[in-house]
Design an enzyme around this catalytic site. Structure first.
Site, PDB file in Angstrom:
ATOM      1  N   ASP A 299      -1.868   2.603  -4.094  1.00  0.00           N
ATOM      2  CA  ASP A 299      -1.181   2.163  -2.975  1.00  0.00           C
ATOM      3  C   ASP A 299      -0.782   3.059  -1.938  1.00  0.00           C
ATOM      4  O   ASP A 299       0.031   3.724  -1.961  1.00  0.00           O
ATOM      5  CB  ASP A 299      -0.192   1.333  -3.528  1.00  0.00           C
ATOM      6  CG  ASP A 299       0.616   0.477  -2.261  1.00  0.00           C
ATOM      7  OD1 ASP A 299      -0.071   0.268  -1.248  1.00  0.00           O
ATOM      8  OD2 ASP A 299       1.783   0.276  -2.597  1.00  0.00           O
TER       9      ASP A 299
ATOM     10  N   LYS B  91       2.737   4.674   3.611  1.00  0.00           N
ATOM     11  CA  LYS B  91       3.842   5.212   2.745  1.00  0.00           C
ATOM     12  C   LYS B  91       3.895   6.749   3.324  1.00  0.00           C
ATOM     13  O   LYS B  91       3.110   7.410   3.853  1.00  0.00           O
ATOM     14  CB  LYS B  91       3.459   5.417   1.408  1.00  0.00           C
ATOM     15  CG  LYS B  91       3.731   3.979   0.767  1.00  0.00           C
ATOM     16  CD  LYS B  91       3.232   4.034  -0.774  1.00  0.00           C
ATOM     17  CE  LYS B  91       3.236   2.700  -1.391  1.00  0.00           C
ATOM     18  NZ  LYS B  91       4.852   2.162  -1.658  1.00  0.00           N
TER      19      LYS B  91
ATOM     20  N   ASP C 192       0.764   2.245  -9.576  1.00  0.00           N
ATOM     21  CA  ASP C 192       1.134   0.764  -8.963  1.00  0.00           C
ATOM     22  C   ASP C 192       0.312  -0.307  -9.622  1.00  0.00           C
ATOM     23  O   ASP C 192       0.641  -1.440  -9.452  1.00  0.00           O
ATOM     24  CB  ASP C 192       0.946   0.962  -7.486  1.00  0.00           C
ATOM     25  CG  ASP C 192       1.644  -0.001  -6.668  1.00  0.00           C
ATOM     26  OD1 ASP C 192       2.754  -0.510  -7.099  1.00  0.00           O
ATOM     27  OD2 ASP C 192       1.438  -0.620  -5.589  1.00  0.00           O
TER      28      ASP C 192
ATOM     29  N   ASP D 263       2.709  -2.452   3.058  1.00  0.00           N
ATOM     30  CA  ASP D 263       3.201  -2.184   1.869  1.00  0.00           C
ATOM     31  C   ASP D 263       3.862  -3.087   0.899  1.00  0.00           C
ATOM     32  O   ASP D 263       4.089  -2.814  -0.281  1.00  0.00           O
ATOM     33  CB  ASP D 263       4.071  -1.045   2.158  1.00  0.00           C
ATOM     34  CG  ASP D 263       4.311  -0.111   0.881  1.00  0.00           C
ATOM     35  OD1 ASP D 263       3.400   0.072   0.117  1.00  0.00           O
ATOM     36  OD2 ASP D 263       5.184   0.695   0.900  1.00  0.00           O
TER      37      ASP D 263
ATOM     38  N   GLU E 106       2.160  -5.427  -0.884  1.00  0.00           N
ATOM     39  CA  GLU E 106       0.998  -6.124  -1.212  1.00  0.00           C
ATOM     40  C   GLU E 106       0.835  -6.697  -2.539  1.00  0.00           C
ATOM     41  O   GLU E 106       0.126  -7.548  -2.614  1.00  0.00           O
ATOM     42  CB  GLU E 106       0.099  -5.073  -0.834  1.00  0.00           C
ATOM     43  CG  GLU E 106      -0.448  -4.155  -2.050  1.00  0.00           C
ATOM     44  CD  GLU E 106       0.807  -3.236  -2.530  1.00  0.00           C
ATOM     45  OE1 GLU E 106       1.093  -2.874  -3.655  1.00  0.00           O
ATOM     46  OE2 GLU E 106       1.502  -2.794  -1.648  1.00  0.00           O
TER      47      GLU E 106
ATOM     48  N   ARG F  99       2.822  -8.740  -4.228  1.00  0.00           N
ATOM     49  CA  ARG F  99       3.065 -10.141  -3.963  1.00  0.00           C
ATOM     50  C   ARG F  99       1.807 -10.890  -3.499  1.00  0.00           C
ATOM     51  O   ARG F  99       1.651 -12.322  -3.844  1.00  0.00           O
ATOM     52  CB  ARG F  99       4.428 -10.401  -3.435  1.00  0.00           C
ATOM     53  CG  ARG F  99       4.174 -10.189  -1.812  1.00  0.00           C
ATOM     54  CD  ARG F  99       5.814  -9.721  -1.388  1.00  0.00           C
ATOM     55  NE  ARG F  99       6.477  -8.579  -1.767  1.00  0.00           N
ATOM     56  CZ  ARG F  99       7.701  -8.200  -1.655  1.00  0.00           C
ATOM     57  NH1 ARG F  99       8.253  -9.040  -0.709  1.00  0.00           N
ATOM     58  NH2 ARG F  99       8.146  -7.155  -1.893  1.00  0.00           N
TER      59      ARG F  99
END
Length: 507
Positions: free
Chosen positions: A274, A281, A292, A351, A353, A355
């Protein structure tokens, strides 16, 4: 690793190392007292002279055992007797096996089931002993050109004082071994780098588990073409900026006597790396974003545990897997996407993502008419702020399910904490342009993430486990923890017991 259970006198036990637990206060435990009598009060002398402090977690190796067939003794401190609860027992057991894993011995015998833990029987203690031994022996060295030698411990004999406890301890050790192996599988998947562990790698791992299950597990892998035809546009939107194709991985275990028994469903977030996507990030610590996918890893670990234990339940495991990268095709802040459920989502932050992949997986779960659905995800940094690294965050639309998970966490000593899912929080997800936004602002970030998922879990009892603070460690001990495999496996075994009791009542 093997875990034989024996009702035997520790004084007559031949072993490379005999593990003896000791309290700071009061009389020695039965096995320790026998050892002390046979060795000219060796243990008492060490305590009285101050050569061994039985502080919780302290260990001391005695490289000889006068008058005993054991080659060595390992004393393990239990701390104060009045404070010996589950946490203290687990800490002492972990300390013992951390030391044994550093020794060049292939076998040991332990008298740890002697330790009184309120409301926990020999089976529970045997489970924690076997699980701890396997966790302590775990090493991730496959990318080391000169790896350190692996721990040689291959057999741990559980010495018990009461013959009536043999069956319970044997079953507990078998379950503990299955959970320990499942935890270590989850750790390995989490520790693998993002250039190895991709969505396609996870799909292959599912196929490997199925091929080695002798028909107990079946798999279905939905590639991007199948996901497009299905309408899983939210999941696909996350991986659009990556060269790695996304996958929806479905594993099915049918162990119930009634093949039509409603399954329990586990859903894992499998973001194999991620970057944050366009909402990039910060660079510091970004390497840890290979973790992640630890929610997905815990699902794989739980499936492995279930295959070893073979409970009489039906289980469906779903992993929504993608890689979140920024390129010209990536989803942008402000984009609106259509979910499998038909709801539109305004993506305010790419970010957030996890969900977006989970919502389509939760919708997909409806087709199985599940008895319960639990999703597991490293979803929000807010969970770490709220709960630190000790408890997993729990949100649910069903209080009974939440209590079942909390109880399972207490038994497994893999604990969670229940957060509210009130309607008032849902308003933070309002969007001017779509049915809902994918973030709800800084306040209550873990809760609003759960609120988002709840919009897609309306057809069944559902719970969400946010493992952002518990799935891996940072710093010098960097690595995946394998949590919450213990909690999930215990939850499923409790459902087997519940189903058995219901069947008996109905006869």
């Amino acid at each position: 690793m093997e875990f034989p259970v024996k009702t035997a006198n520790p004084v007559k036990t031949e072993t490379p190392c005999l593990v003896i637990p000791v309290f700071k206060d009061g009389d020695l435990l039965p096995a320790a007292a026998k050892i002390d009598d046979a060795s000219e009060c060796l243990i008492q002398q060490l305590i009285e002279r101050g050569d061994f402090n039985a502080k919780l977690g302290n260990v001391q190796m005695i490289p000889f055992a006068p008058g005993l067939p054991a080659d060595r003794l390992l004393l393990v401190g239990l701390g104060e007797r009045a404070k010996c609860q589950e946490g203290a027992f687990c800490k002492a057991v972990d300390a013992a096996f951390a030391h044994l894993a550093q020794m060049s011995i292939d076998a040991a015998a332990v008298t740890l089931t002697d330790v009184p833990v309120p409301d926990r029987d020999a089976g529970w203690k045997a489970h924690k002993i076997a699980e701890s031994a396997l966790r302590a022996s775990y090493r991730f060295t496959q990318f080391k050109s000169e790896p350190a030698p692996a721990p040689s411990l291959a057999e741990v004999t559980l010495l018990i004082s009461e013959g009536d406890d043999t069956d319970a301890a044997t079953l507990g050790a078998r379950h503990g071994r299955a959970v320990g192996d499942g935890i270590n599988l989850a750790r390995t998947l989490g520790n693998l780098p993002g250039n190895v562990c991709t969505p396609r790698y996870l799909a292959a791992e599912a196929e490997r588990l199925a091929s080695e299950s002798a028909g107990a597990l079946t798999t279905e892998i939905l590639d991007e073409e199948a996901l497009e035809a299905l309408g899983a546009h939210s999941l696909l939107s996350v991986g659009r900026g990556s060269e790695e194709p996304s996958r929806l991985i479905v594993m099915r275990y049918n162990g119930a006597d009634d093949a039509n028994e409603s399954p329990h469903v586990l859903v894992g977030k499998g973001i194999t790396f991620d970057t944050g996507g366009i909402s990039l990030k910060p660079g510091a610590g970004m390497d840890e974003m290979k973790f992640d996918m630890c929610g997905a890893a815990s699902v794989f670990g739980t499936v492995a545990s279930v295959l070893a234990i073979k409970p009489k339940i039906n289980l469906v495991a779903i992993v929504a897997s993608a890689e979140n990268m920024p390129d010209g095709r990536a989803t942008k802040p402000g984009d609106i996407i259509q979910t499998l459920k038909g709801l539109s989502v305004e993506v305010l932050n790419t970010d957030a993502e996890g969900r977006l992949v989970l919502c389509d997986a939760l919708t997909y779960a409806e087709r199985f008419t599940p008895a319960s659905v639990v999703d597991i995800a490293t979803l929000t940094g807010a969970a770490i702020i709220a709960l630190g690294h000790h408890a997993t965050g729990l949100l649910s639309n069903d209080d009974d399910l939440a209590l079942d998970l909390l109880d399972a966490g207490e038994t497994a000593w893999d604990r969670a904490w229940h957060l509210p899912l009130w309607d008032e929080y849902q308003e933070q997800l309002d969007s001017n342009f779509a049915d809902l936004a994918n973030i709800g602002g800084r306040p209550a970030g873990t809760i609003t993430a759960g609120c988002f998922l709840s919009r897609f879990a309306t057809q069944y009892p559902w719970a969400h486990l946010d493992v952002a603070g518990t799935a891996w460690n940072s710093g010098s001990q960097k690595g995946a923890t394998g949590r919450p495999v213990g909690l999930l496996t215990r939850y499923l075994l409790d459902r087997e017991d519940e189903l058995r009791d219901t069947t008996i009542e109905g006869e």
